[in-house]
Design a protein around this motif. Structure first.
Motif, PDB file in Angstrom:
ATOM      1  N   GLY A  45       0.818  -1.208   0.000  1.00  0.00           N
ATOM      2  CA  GLY A  45       0.000   0.000   0.000  1.00  0.00           C
ATOM      3  C   GLY A  45       0.849   1.255   0.000  1.00  0.00           C
ATOM      4  N   GLU A  46       1.905   1.241   0.806  1.00  0.00           N
ATOM      5  CA  GLU A  46       2.802   2.397   0.868  1.00  0.00           C
ATOM      6  C   GLU A  46       3.545   2.573  -0.455  1.00  0.00           C
ATOM      7  OE1 GLU A  46       4.220   5.763   2.256  1.00  0.00           O
ATOM      8  OE2 GLU A  46       2.849   4.486   3.394  1.00  0.00           O
ATOM      9  N   ARG A  48       2.457   1.719  -3.388  1.00  0.00           N
ATOM     10  CA  ARG A  48       1.514   2.246  -4.379  1.00  0.00           C
ATOM     11  C   ARG A  48       1.380   3.759  -4.221  1.00  0.00           C
ATOM     12  NH1 ARG A  48      -3.270   1.454  -7.350  1.00  0.00           N
ATOM     13  NH2 ARG A  48      -4.824   3.073  -6.931  1.00  0.00           N
ATOM     14  N   ARG A  49       1.226   4.211  -2.970  1.00  0.00           N
ATOM     15  CA  ARG A  49       1.090   5.654  -2.724  1.00  0.00           C
ATOM     16  C   ARG A  49       2.324   6.413  -3.192  1.00  0.00           C
ATOM     17  NH1 ARG A  49      -1.669   3.738   1.862  1.00  0.00           N
ATOM     18  NH2 ARG A  49       0.208   3.669   3.120  1.00  0.00           N
ATOM     19  N   ASN A 152      -4.432  10.910  -0.043  1.00  0.00           N
ATOM     20  CA  ASN A 152      -3.159  10.423   0.492  1.00  0.00           C
ATOM     21  C   ASN A 152      -2.305   9.784  -0.598  1.00  0.00           C
ATOM     22  OD1 ASN A 152      -4.346  11.181   2.874  1.00  0.00           O
ATOM     23  ND2 ASN A 152      -4.116   9.212   3.902  1.00  0.00           N
ATOM     24  N   GLU A 153      -2.952   9.230  -1.631  1.00  0.00           N
ATOM     25  CA  GLU A 153      -2.219   8.467  -2.641  1.00  0.00           C
ATOM     26  C   GLU A 153      -1.581   9.330  -3.727  1.00  0.00           C
ATOM     27  OE1 GLU A 153      -4.466   5.280  -4.273  1.00  0.00           O
ATOM     28  OE2 GLU A 153      -4.226   4.060  -2.462  1.00  0.00           O
ATOM     29  N   LYS A 157      -0.634  13.559   1.435  1.00  0.00           N
ATOM     30  CA  LYS A 157      -0.748  13.124   2.827  1.00  0.00           C
ATOM     31  C   LYS A 157       0.010  14.033   3.792  1.00  0.00           C
ATOM     32  CE  LYS A 157      -0.667   9.305   6.044  1.00  0.00           C
ATOM     33  NZ  LYS A 157      -0.566   7.839   6.267  1.00  0.00           N
TER      34      LYS A 157
END
Length: 358
Positions: A45-46, A48-49, A152-153, A157
C-alpha cells in the motif's frame, strides 16, 4: 510464551529432541509467515502511494498545495487555535446538533477567506482536475462511494497531516476521548451528481473523529442528515439535516450515524478526513462498546438499506434494486437491542433466531 502455549505436547517420557525442535520450528515459521504477509500488505500500500505521488509530481498544478494548508485556514480560526484562546474558538464554532457526553456535531469556517469565499476550494478542485487529466489510476475512496479520489495516494498526505495537527486542539476540546490524540488519517474527496452517486446510505465512519469540508461546486439539495451515536438508545432518531456551505467544515464522531441526502442538481464535492486515535483503538473497551436497547421505532430518514433489519417495515418499501442481498446481511439492531414491537428480517442472525429467509 505465546508459541510455547500453542506447541503440541509430546509424552512426558519422550526424549525425542529432534521432534520437539521440528514442532517448535513449524509453529515459529507459521508465525513468521503471518507477520511477513501483514508487512507485505502494508508495504504494498505504501509503495503504491509513493509510486502514484512520484508519477504525478511533475504534473502538479499548484506545488504549494503539497506542503502546508494552514495558509488557507480562516485567519481568526487559526489565531484562536494557535493562541489557545478558548473564548474566541467558541465564538467561531457552531453546534449543529447535540449529543450529550461530548458527542455533538459542530461546524467551523475552516477555509473561508476574508472575503467570505474559498480560494482554497478552487485550488484543490483545479488540482484534482489536473490529476484526472493525467490518466493515472484512481481508486474509489471507500467501500460506499463509487466516485472520488484518495488524496493520500497522490502526494497530499504530508499537507493533510499538517492540517490534522492544526485541527487536533479543536477535536481534543470537543471530543476529549476520541480526539485526545490524532495519530493518522485516511483522507479523500467524494463526488455527488444526479447521474452518478446521488447520495449515500445511512452509515457510521471508520474513524474516531471525522472532518468533512464542502468544496463546492454549485448544487441543489445534497444535505447531510444526522441521527444518533451507534449503540445509543436514540441512535436511529433524527437530530438534524445539515446544509453544506462551501469552505465550512463539520467535525463529528465517526460513530455518529449519518447519510448524504440525494443531490437533485449540480455537482457537490467534499473533502473527508477520517482521523484515528491509535491508543484508543488499542483499548479493549473500544471494541466492546455496548449496544443499548433502542428507545422507540427509528425515524424513517435514519434507516439504512445496507445495515438495518427493519428497513422494509419502517420505510414501507422494498430495498433499492440491486441491494436486495442486504436483507440477509443486515445486522442492526442486534436482537438484544430491539425496540418494543420490532418487525424485521433476521438478517445475519437467522441461525440464532431460527428464521429461514427465502
Amino acid at each position: 510464551e505465546r508459541w510455547r502455549r500453542s506447541t503440541p505436547r509430546l509424552p512426558a517420557n519422550s526424549n525425542n529432541i529432534t521432534a520437539r525442535a521440528l514442532i517448535v520450528g513449524v509453529v515459529m515459521a507459521a508465525a513468521l509467515v503471518r507477520a511477513l504477509v501483514g508487512l507485505f500488505a502494508v508495504g504494498a500500500g505504501e509503495a503504491r502511494r509513493t509510486s502514484l505521488a512520484m508519477q504525478y509530481k511533475p504534473l502538479r498544478r499548484h506545488a504549494n498545495l503539497f506542503e502546508d494548508w494552514t495558509e488557507w485556514v480562516h485567519p481568526p480560526l487559526l489565531h484562536a487555535i494557535r493562541s489557545s484562546n478558548a473564548s474566541a474558538l467558541l465564538d467561531l464554532l457552531r453546534e449543529e446538533a447535540g449529543g450529550g457526553d461530548s458527542s455533538g456535531v459542530y461546524s467551523l469556517p475552516l477555509f473561508l477567506d476574508a472575503e467570505g469565499g474559498c480560494a482554497f476550494c478552487d485550488l484543490l478542485l483545479d488540482e484534482l482536475d489536473g490529476y484526472y487529466a493525467s490518466g493515472l489510476p484512481i481508486e474509489r475512496p471507500n467501500s460506499m462511494n463509487n466516485y472520488g479520489i484518495i488524496l493520500n495516494e497522490i502526494g497530499l498526505k504530508e499537507a493533510l497531516s499538517v492540517l490534522q495537527s492544526s485541527i487536533a486542539p479543536v477535536a481534543r476540546a470537543l471530543f476529549p476521548v476520541e480526539g485526545q490524540s490524532l495519530d493518522d488519517h485516511h483522507s479523500f474527496v467524494v463526488s455527488y451528481k444526479p447521474s452518478e452517486d446521488k447520495g449515500l446510505d445511512m452509515h457510521t465512519d471508520d474513524s474516531d473523529c471525522t472532518l468533512n469540508v464542502c468544496l463546492g461546486k454549485e448544487f441543489e439539495a445534497a444535505g447531510l442528515t444526522f441521527c444518533g451515536n451507534a449503540g445509543a438508545p436514540e441512535h436511529r432518531l433524527q437530530s438534524i439535516q445539515y446544509s453544506h456551505a462551501r469552505g465550512r467544515a463539520l467535525l463529528h464522531l465517526g460513530r455518529r450515524r449519518h447519510g448524504a441526502d440525494d443531490i437533485t442538481e449540480g455537482h457537490r464535492l467534499n473533502l473527508i478526513m477520517w482521523n484515528y486515535n491509535a491508543e484508543l483503538r488499542r483499548d479493549p473497551k473500544f471494541r466492546a462498546r455496548p449496544f443499548f436497547v433502542e428507545k422507540s421505532r427509528p425515524d424513517p430518514v435514519c434507516v439504512s438499506f445496507t445495515h438495518d433489519r427493519d428497513y422494509e417495515a419502517i420505510k414501507g418499501q422494498a430495498r433499492p434494486e440491486g441491494h436486495e442481498k442486504f436483507a440477509r446481511l443486515a445486522w442492526c439492531p442486534p436482537p438484544a437491542a430491539e425496540y418494543a414491537g420490532f418487525e424485521g428480517t433476521a438478517g445475519r442472525y437467522r441461525d440464532l433466531l431460527d428464521e429461514s429467509i427465502d
